[in-house]
Design an enzyme around this catalytic site. Sequence first.
Site, PDB file in Angstrom:
ATOM      1  N   ILE A   1       0.845  -1.196   0.000  1.00 38.32           N
ATOM      2  CA  ILE A   1       0.000   0.000   0.000  1.00 38.32           C
ATOM      3  C   ILE A   1       0.880   1.246   0.000  1.00 38.32           C
ATOM      4  O   ILE A   1       1.994   1.229   0.521  1.00 38.32           O
ATOM      5  CB  ILE A   1      -0.949  -0.012   1.229  1.00 38.32           C
ATOM      6  CG1 ILE A   1      -2.093   0.992   1.062  1.00 38.32           C
ATOM      7  CG2 ILE A   1      -0.180   0.201   2.542  1.00 38.32           C
ATOM      8  CD1 ILE A   1      -3.229   0.803   2.070  1.00 38.32           C
ATOM      9  N   CYS A   2       0.380   2.329  -0.618  1.00 39.92           N
ATOM     10  CA  CYS A   2       1.042   3.632  -0.524  1.00 39.92           C
ATOM     11  C   CYS A   2      -0.036   4.653  -0.192  1.00 39.92           C
ATOM     12  O   CYS A   2      -0.970   4.352   0.535  1.00 39.92           O
ATOM     13  CB  CYS A   2       1.822   3.964  -1.794  1.00 39.92           C
ATOM     14  SG  CYS A   2       0.805   4.175  -3.263  1.00 39.92           S
ATOM     15  N   GLN A   3       0.058   5.865  -0.720  1.00 38.54           N
ATOM     16  CA  GLN A   3      -0.952   6.878  -0.410  1.00 38.54           C
ATOM     17  C   GLN A   3      -2.161   6.769  -1.342  1.00 38.54           C
ATOM     18  O   GLN A   3      -3.291   6.821  -0.898  1.00 38.54           O
ATOM     19  CB  GLN A   3      -0.353   8.286  -0.491  1.00 38.54           C
ATOM     20  CG  GLN A   3      -1.299   9.400  -0.066  1.00 38.54           C
ATOM     21  CD  GLN A   3      -1.777   9.285   1.391  1.00 38.54           C
ATOM     22  OE1 GLN A   3      -1.081   8.752   2.253  1.00 38.54           O
ATOM     23  NE2 GLN A   3      -2.992   9.761   1.652  1.00 38.54           N
TER      24      GLN A   3
END
Length: 99
Positions: A59-61
């Site tokens: 996951i990232c932003q």
Amino acid sequence: MSMKSITIDELRAGRDIPLIDVREDHEYAAGRVPGAISIPMSQLGERIDELPDGAFDVICQAGGRSAQVVAALEARGYDATNVTGGTGEWAARGFELER
């Protein structure tokens, strides 16, 4: 072959595999999906041995960096899945963040 991906709803429903957060340290500190493990994209090269042996989610932003990471890791044989929408969508939907 397209990369494997899941939605925020699928993540929230519960997955019995690690979640790797590839955002930078300051982003991770500001709020993360509960249980996410921080390995920033910028540090991935030197921390590759910290990745789980089996399947894991990334996951990232917003989903862009995590997609790049998943593509690179899949090419190296890792069983990685991208979380579309990222931490931003998780937060925008009012789900709990760890700090």
